[in-house]
Design an enzyme around this catalytic site. Structure first.
Site, short mmCIF file in Angstrom:
data_model
loop_
_atom_site.label_atom_id
_atom_site.label_comp_id
_atom_site.label_asym_id
_atom_site.label_seq_id
_atom_site.Cartn_x
_atom_site.Cartn_y
_atom_site.Cartn_z
CG HIS A 51 -7.27 -62.33 34.32
ND1 HIS A 51 -8.16 -63.36 34.02
CD2 HIS A 51 -6.38 -62.93 35.11
CE1 HIS A 51 -7.78 -64.41 34.31
NE2 HIS A 51 -6.72 -64.24 35.02
CE LYS A 54 -4.31 -64.43 31.26
NZ LYS A 54 -5.47 -64.52 32.26
CG ASP A 91 2.51 -56.52 10.79
OD1 ASP A 91 2.84 -55.62 11.29
OD2 ASP A 91 3.08 -57.48 10.04
CG HIS A 103 -4.70 -71.28 33.82
ND1 HIS A 103 -4.51 -70.44 32.82
CD2 HIS A 103 -4.65 -70.79 34.89
CE1 HIS A 103 -4.29 -69.24 33.13
NE2 HIS A 103 -4.58 -69.50 34.60
CE LYS A 138 -8.39 -68.45 32.37
NZ LYS A 138 -8.13 -69.20 33.51
CG ASP A 145 -27.48 -76.39 21.20
OD1 ASP A 145 -27.46 -77.45 21.96
OD2 ASP A 145 -28.21 -75.43 21.07
#
Length: 425
Positions: free
Chosen positions: A131, A133, A138, A304, A306, A311
């Protein structure tokens, strides 16, 4: 036929085996919101690549976003850049042979995590997905977040376009990310790129921590860092998460923070892409609201993201939801940040969402069903307490990473021999 990794690849993985607990200083991060900011940044980085591109994603759609990415990858491979792509066999199952063949014929090493066969037209390899991404270019620039490669992450997709985040990273932590992705694909860098990015100079003053979740050595690392931040929270906690159904310890940490006076706010889906997501999250509302947690439902379009902040310094962004799949089954990657400026930027963004795009959830008044709601909340809370144990009982197998191949007209192959290897994670 499956075969064991070559000695150089095995040596590479052993040499760079890391734990998810080492902070790295000297980095710079830029918050990227939605596909409008993310896709051009990634494509431009690939188009500017000189030596190496490594990309892994859960979903790659064959639409205008996928076509633009394909063009950037083809251009890079045509310049002699060493290009590696890893997609998930469940999330990217709709990719056509022609789309993949074009990349392979250009020299792209295209891999599929756990390619599965359909049964009666249905995908059955649902559990333990790749899952993450991640993009590394380089050895100098990395991208991490929750955005997949599809037009549904662009506003012009319509009412179901997704709200999401990623970050562009420069600095020494990029090398850690690069080492991880090569270890994950069971490969070593090309010989002339072996030391790429090894002596990266500081790019800023941000401390970062690259944290992953797998089904072997790092099963709860992302959740553990969340909980540590919640335990030390003194002023505020804001969590924006698409699929919210965490375990007992996480819920307890949220409640305890709110009960000791911390301003705890959750931004959850009000217009979900999957209705069951909202139904599941609402089972927790009463238990959280009674402890003082404030809940906001994002209603402009499906959420969508996450991301989270605690603080005025701690923040995280990545691929991990706060649900059973991400916390107990899937392979995930987050970046954790200690920096006031990044925290402030994320806070400004989330504060704007809460003020202009969210509906506050109001506790339901006591009435004839109040007792039933309390019983329901109690049952859900304690079911969650045991979920991590139950997750271990779910069907498991040893995932593979398959290097895709294309059949040539003469019956041979136009790429390397297919290599199915046990997933490193």
């Amino acid at each position: 036929m499956p075969h064991a990794p070559t000695r150089p690849a095995a040596a590479w993985r052993q040499r760079f085996q890391r734990h998810n607990s080492r902070w790295t200083a000297g980095n710079s991060l830029k918050l990227l919101e939605n596909g409008e900011e993310f896709f051009p940044a990634v494509n431009q980085a690939i188009q500017s690549a000189q030596r190496e591109v490594v990309l892994e994603t859960f979903i790659l759609f064959e639409d205008k976003v996928g076509a633009a990415l394909q063009e950037a990858l083809l251009d890079a491979a045509g310049r002699g850049v060493d290009v590696h792509v890893l997609v998930d066999g469940y999330g990217s199952y709709e990719l056509s042979r022609g789309f993949i063949a074009k990349l392979i014929q250009a020299g792209v090493k295209f891999r599929v995590f756990d390619p599965g066969q359909k049964v009666m037209g249905k995908r059955i390899n649902v559990l333990r997905r790749m899952h993450r991404k991640i993009v590394v270019v380089d050895g100098e620039l990395a991208f991490i977040g929750g955005i997949n490669y599809g037009a549904d992450h662009l506003a012009d997709f319509g009412p179901t376009a997704k709200q999401d985040y990623a970050t562009a990273i420069r600095g020494p932590v990029v090398q850690r990310i690069r080492e991880f992705v090569f270890r994950a694909i069971g490969e070593s860098p090309r010989e002339d790129n072996r030391n790429l990015g090894r002596d990266a100079q500081p790019a800023g003053d941000v401390e970062t921590l690259f944290v992953t979740r797998d089904n072997h050595r790092h099963r709860n690392d992302i959740e553990r860092h969340y909980q540590a931040a919640l335990r030390t929270a003194r002023e505020r906690v804001i969590i924006a998460n698409a699929y919210f159904f965490p375990g007992y310890r996480f819920i307890r940490a949220l409640r305890r923070a709110a009960l000791r006076g911390v301003d705890v706010r959750l931004i959850l889906q009000g217009e979900p892409d999957m209705p069951i997501v909202k139904t599941a999250a609402k089972l927790l509302y009463d238990h959280l609201l009674r402890a003082g947690v404030k809940i906001y439902e994002y209603c402009d379009r499906p959420l969508h993201g996450k991301v989270a902040l605690v603080d005025d310094q701690w923040a995280t962004i990545g691929s991990s939801n706060l649900d059973p799949l991400s916390l107990s089954l899937n392979l995930e990657a987050n970046i954790v940040v200690r920096d006031r400026a990044f925290n402030a930027t994320l806070h400004e963004n989330l504060d704007r969402l809460m003020k202009h795009s969210c509906t506050p959830v109001v506790p339901e008044p006591e009435g004839r069903w109040h007792g039933l709601r309390l019983v329901r909340s109690y049952c859900v809370f304690h079911v969650l307490r045991w979920f991590p144990t139950w997750a271990g009982w779910l069907p498991r197998h040893k995932p593979t990473i398959a290097l895709a191949r294309v059949q040539a007209e003469d019956g041979g192959t136009v790429d390397e021999e297919t290599a199915a290897r046990a997933a490193a994670t």
